[in-house]
Design a protein around this motif. Sequence first.
Motif: not given
Length: 688
Positions: A31-34, A619-624, A629-631
């Motif tokens: 799920m990690r995509d930098d 909740t999260t933000g894609l650009h955090d 976000y993948w955590e």
Amino acid sequence: MTKALTPPVAKKVPHVMEIHGHQRTDNYYWMRDDKRQNDEVLTHLKAENDYCEAVMKPHIDLQATLFEEMKGRIVKDDSSVPVKDGLYWYTNEVSGEEEYGRHYRALNEAMDDKTLLLDVNELAKGFEFYELADLAVSPDDNLLAYSEDTDGRRIYTIKFKDLNTGQMLEDCLVETEGEVVWANDNRTVFYVRKDLQTLLGFQVYRHVLGTPQSEDVLVYEEQDRQYYMGLGKSRDESQIYIYLSATETSDVLCLDAEQPMGEFKRLLARQEGHEYGLDKFGEYYYLLTNSDAKNFRMVRVELDAVNDPGQWEEVIAHRENVLLEGLELFDSHFVITEREMGQIRFVIHDYAGASYQLGFDDECYYAGVGYNPEPSSTFVSITYSSLTTPSSVYSCDLTTGQKTLKKQMKVLGDFKPQDYASERLHITARDGEKVPVSIVYRKSLFKKDGTNPLLQYGYGAYGYTVDPTFSSSTLSLLDRGFVYVIAHIRGSEMLGRHWYESGKKAHKENSFNDFVDVTRALVEQQYGAPDKIFASGGSAGGLLMGAVMNQAPELYLGIGCHVPFVDALTTMLDESIPLTTNEYDEWGNPNNFADYQSILSYSPYDNLAMKDYPNTLVTTGLHDSQVPYWEPMKWVAKLRELKTDNNILVFKTDLDSGHGGASGRFKSLHEKALEMAFFISLLPKQGG
């Protein structure tokens, strides 16, 4: 069950990680995509958003009601207390339905000849996210430098404006930390450049107006990636500082502000474990230092002797139960911020040795030294708030201590402070330590009989203390009978430096135990109903939520988990991720076996098991850029896989924001309304 109410199921792709002879298999590492562009990842996040929306659809009217309530308490037309800096007075104004403010200045406090510096609403047009960070006026008052972030990743662009003509300069500095400091020649600025991979500020550059950024000169580079970097100027504006801070060590470099082409010099030899704050005024440096003083002491020293501790003159000695938190220097006095038994007070000193205390009467409150740019002032600006008192600004006479209320935040509607009550408790944890707890409720709806719903908030990391402050949005819960609680658990500095040190690294478990023990005690003391207990936390407080859910899931009906740092072990083993190396002194370095074992023992992602978990909103933000976000995405997928209950698990990603969530004064209320509606909807009888 309709397809829309079937939660997304993530595919499993085993990814094996091994260190210290120990293997872990992460089925959701994919799920990690930098770059945040992977179609499969984005599709899954959107599916999660759709599922969250479908689950919460029956409560959409409640969400709308809560949003309108919170928005309705906010004064539409408002302004900050004018502050004098040099020749001008500065203020910020907001109006109507606008999300952002306007910055003005004037030649008098009445602001009757004000001129517009920046209209943030105009700057934010066309952006889903907008943050205005630093504002810095040149020493001659003619130029304005400001920095902005338009995607939430905290990568700032610095721009410049001529305040006489209103025209923008061509200069534009990209990929910065956001801070900008002027030299006294009014044409040279210093800024921090970011590493775009780790997002750490590690280089200081000098820029001369009128030249391209490509010609800027690197004046300092920090090789040790455990340090954060910042910039500042001395109280008398004669020196420019580079501030370097690791979790347990401070360092300061200095440059004559009149000689911007000069070289930055280190003021004190860097010493591991030495933390200090420093300022210059006249012929002395003033330091708050932990040298031979866990809770800090204050010393002063002549400029040319600062690097010789033998020349330091002690002004305020170390005390076992009093933490020194801040220092503000004026021509006639200096102001020390102290904390004892969790409570803040100010001590006003003159330079001859006389002093007096300045405090407030509430049982639990927050107070801080405000913005005081003029050292010649005979007044100090103090900000104040409590769980029942809206944010207030006082002007305090340095000689007499007389406080004058300059402004108090207005709360629209039928809010009356006397309708609410706050308490400060000290709850005994399982190891005998007494944990401070701040509580607020609406008097007419609170019965200490174990029937009220209760929401407990916590953070507990980095020595950051969450003080009890007023929140107009929380009224929507209090007015529905909720008791709101802040658990001041170990990991903060609420009770001094030892409170922090006993909640970090190998002692991190204390933070989680404190939170759970507070919950149990509040139920036993009948502050809340055992089947109506909720908890919420974000970032490191999200790690707290994940750990608490693993330790005592049966205590909570619902959990709010925001931008949560839940995959602690994997992140702390990856130095390419922003902030990792800076965090070793907080969590430990898992490349060392003992630290690996410690983090492994509580990392929420690694400790998920097949058992019942509470209803959970994530909740999260894609650009955090702080907690990727993948955590939370991985954690939700694994939690869905393992949990044995039928409780709700919803996950919402703001595809436009970063760690701080949505920008603007109204947009962020939608996130609060979502969490409140989630909690209220779980109660046997829904509010609304």
